[in-house]
Design an enzyme around this catalytic site. Sequence first.
Site, PDB file in Angstrom:
ATOM      1  N   ASP A  76       0.799  -1.229   0.000  1.00  0.00           N
ATOM      2  CA  ASP A  76       0.000   0.000   0.000  1.00  0.00           C
ATOM      3  C   ASP A  76       0.827   1.272   0.000  1.00  0.00           C
ATOM      4  O   ASP A  76       0.459   2.258  -0.622  1.00  0.00           O
ATOM      5  CB  ASP A  76      -0.956   0.019   1.201  1.00  0.00           C
ATOM      6  CG  ASP A  76      -0.210   0.207   2.523  1.00  0.00           C
ATOM      7  OD1 ASP A  76       0.713  -0.585   2.795  1.00  0.00           O
ATOM      8  OD2 ASP A  76      -0.548   1.138   3.269  1.00  0.00           O
ATOM      9  N   ASP A  79       5.506   0.329   3.411  1.00  0.00           N
ATOM     10  CA  ASP A  79       5.721  -0.903   4.162  1.00  0.00           C
ATOM     11  C   ASP A  79       5.544  -2.100   3.230  1.00  0.00           C
ATOM     12  O   ASP A  79       5.445  -1.957   2.023  1.00  0.00           O
ATOM     13  CB  ASP A  79       4.755  -0.985   5.347  1.00  0.00           C
ATOM     14  CG  ASP A  79       3.309  -0.744   4.923  1.00  0.00           C
ATOM     15  OD1 ASP A  79       2.951  -1.123   3.796  1.00  0.00           O
ATOM     16  OD2 ASP A  79       2.536  -0.173   5.712  1.00  0.00           O
ATOM     17  N   TYR A 228      -5.925   0.970   8.881  1.00  0.00           N
ATOM     18  CA  TYR A 228      -7.008   1.339   7.962  1.00  0.00           C
ATOM     19  C   TYR A 228      -8.361   1.038   8.608  1.00  0.00           C
ATOM     20  O   TYR A 228      -9.120   0.216   8.117  1.00  0.00           O
ATOM     21  CB  TYR A 228      -6.846   0.619   6.616  1.00  0.00           C
ATOM     22  CG  TYR A 228      -5.670   1.119   5.818  1.00  0.00           C
ATOM     23  CD1 TYR A 228      -5.747   2.317   5.120  1.00  0.00           C
ATOM     24  CD2 TYR A 228      -4.469   0.413   5.794  1.00  0.00           C
ATOM     25  CE1 TYR A 228      -4.656   2.799   4.395  1.00  0.00           C
ATOM     26  CE2 TYR A 228      -3.373   0.885   5.070  1.00  0.00           C
ATOM     27  CZ  TYR A 228      -3.473   2.075   4.382  1.00  0.00           C
ATOM     28  OH  TYR A 228      -2.394   2.551   3.670  1.00  0.00           O
ATOM     29  N   GLU A 473       5.926   9.666   3.413  1.00  0.00           N
ATOM     30  CA  GLU A 473       5.513   8.338   2.957  1.00  0.00           C
ATOM     31  C   GLU A 473       4.523   8.464   1.796  1.00  0.00           C
ATOM     32  O   GLU A 473       3.565   9.218   1.873  1.00  0.00           O
ATOM     33  CB  GLU A 473       4.867   7.530   4.088  1.00  0.00           C
ATOM     34  CG  GLU A 473       4.559   6.101   3.671  1.00  0.00           C
ATOM     35  CD  GLU A 473       4.100   5.228   4.836  1.00  0.00           C
ATOM     36  OE1 GLU A 473       4.144   3.992   4.704  1.00  0.00           O
ATOM     37  OE2 GLU A 473       3.690   5.781   5.883  1.00  0.00           O
TER      38      GLU A 473
END
Length: 617
Positions: A76, A79, A228, A473
């Site tokens: 995603d 990571d 999430y 990120e």
Amino acid sequence: MEKSTLALCPLFLVLLWSPLALGGHDYGQALSKSILFFEAQRSGYLPSTQRVTWRANSGLSDGKASGVDLVGGYYDAGDNVKFGLPMAFTVTMLSWSILEYGKQMAAGGELSHAIDAVKWGTDYFIKAHPEPNVLYGEVGDGNTDHYCWQRPEDMTTDRKAYRIDQSNPGSDLAGETAAAMAAASIVFRHSNAAYSGELLRHAEQLFEFADKYRGKYDGSITVAQKYYRSISGYNDELLWAAAWLYQATNNQYYLGYLANNGDSLGGTSWGMTEFGWDVKYAGVQTLVAKFLMQGKAGHYASVFEKYQQKADYFMCSCLGKGSRNVQKTPGGLIFRQNWNNMQFVTSASFLTTVYSDYLSSSAKSLQCSSGSVQPSELLSFAKSQVDYILGDNPRATSYMVGYGNNYPRQVHHRAASIVSIKEDSSFVTCRGGYATWFSRKASDPNLLAGAIVGGPDAYDNFADQRDNYEQTEPATYNNAPLLGTLARLSGGHSGYNQLLPVVVPAPKAAVAKPSPAPVTASNELSIEQKQTASWAANGKTYYRYSTVVTNKSAKTLKYVNLSISKLYGPLWGLTKSGDSYGFPSWIQSLPSGKSLEFVYIHASPQADISISSYTLA
């Protein structure tokens, strides 16, 4: 977390900055880079066409412990976890971008790459949905993954697979995945009809699963809560999936679902100022407004007008002309939160772009509380946000990695921040990666081209530091909606009606040989299935099916390609190649009048078997 020293002088920087002093942007180049980013996020076996060459195969045992093949899909963000909900939203938005602006992508030579990006996700979703009411929604676990800083190719973290089913529902996850597969089915409708049909069957099953067995997915996959969490619940995803299934099928059932559940599920009542992987209402309202403008509402028009009022509310809030407006930084960027704010910028920019074209196509204007607004103003707003991302901002920083000269160099991304395994195959340990690579105060050894990072804070400040994950990120769902907006800005608009039925043009460099529409039987070939045995074991009833393919033509069958879906068990008598099946190794051809037989066993009704293509000689 420490603020950048730039926080001391935001006003000074704003006074020095003027977007008029900056040159125009190369939206075509930005589009190419933004699509390339998805290749850096790939998990599984990488293809020979892989352009991000510093990546290698990874996650090759995903799903094995659960007895299912979950190799593939996307990581995603920075990571090595595969989170199903944001991945599905990513694929939905990639597909929507192609459906609206595929012509512009084709003109720039990027359509095939964009379609590739969609298929990498949908191939995975097919695997993740092995039974009608089973969907795997996560591989890996954020807690153990975040404890380590390793390349995906080296990862030693837990790769447990997590699923939803009838007893452990997840309507938001199943609904979003249904939306993704329905939207993607339209993308492939003309270039790969068999694959399109397979995606649509999965989408319909997933929607039924989501609607019938209701519940939030993070109540079933609890390890997702920290990363999430489904704050908005699942009502928006049910409407979102129904809207995409209507677009894909023209089935009045889904149109009726939107009308009959608009009030109870919030589609006609929630006025939103955000759109993203969690909250889909603004997207639903935009699509339903499109249906209304297309004249498809019928006797549901009064309900769909309420949806459109909420779509207008969102658009007006973005322009700063509504009753409740979005917050913006001094430099003019939409600002919602410190952590990865850019996701809201790119998604809002896409909605305002398509809504501008919808209104223009229907010769209408936007009605805001401050008065009437021309559609061009919405497009200008979207352009302003994209220009900010690409460098027209107080810091003169491009928030797309690799675009311009001043872009983030220390991206919070495991694969980019550690030397490529192809350059140095020395194993990077779980904690050693933090000591050697994460804490390194230097540019990433690998360029994560096209990545949209989290972006600046509420005062346009940004610190390019690897440990500043809120700002440095990237994420797939930052990029996905941006593709459409960049394509629109780079390719312009030739005056065609954006409300007409979508036909995705053939890509200049096709990603795969297009398959003709599936044929279950013809004058030349026939398929016959029958159940030959059944038995009970471990509380399930298993069935053995025999399938016979007969060459009824007067010629020899030299080649056949079979498409098989809804198969949940082993098969004997065919050779599998990718997603299709052909002659077994002991048969090179099938003479006129002859048949071949294959069998399969599973605990479900008959599989769907069709002929994708064949050659007679």
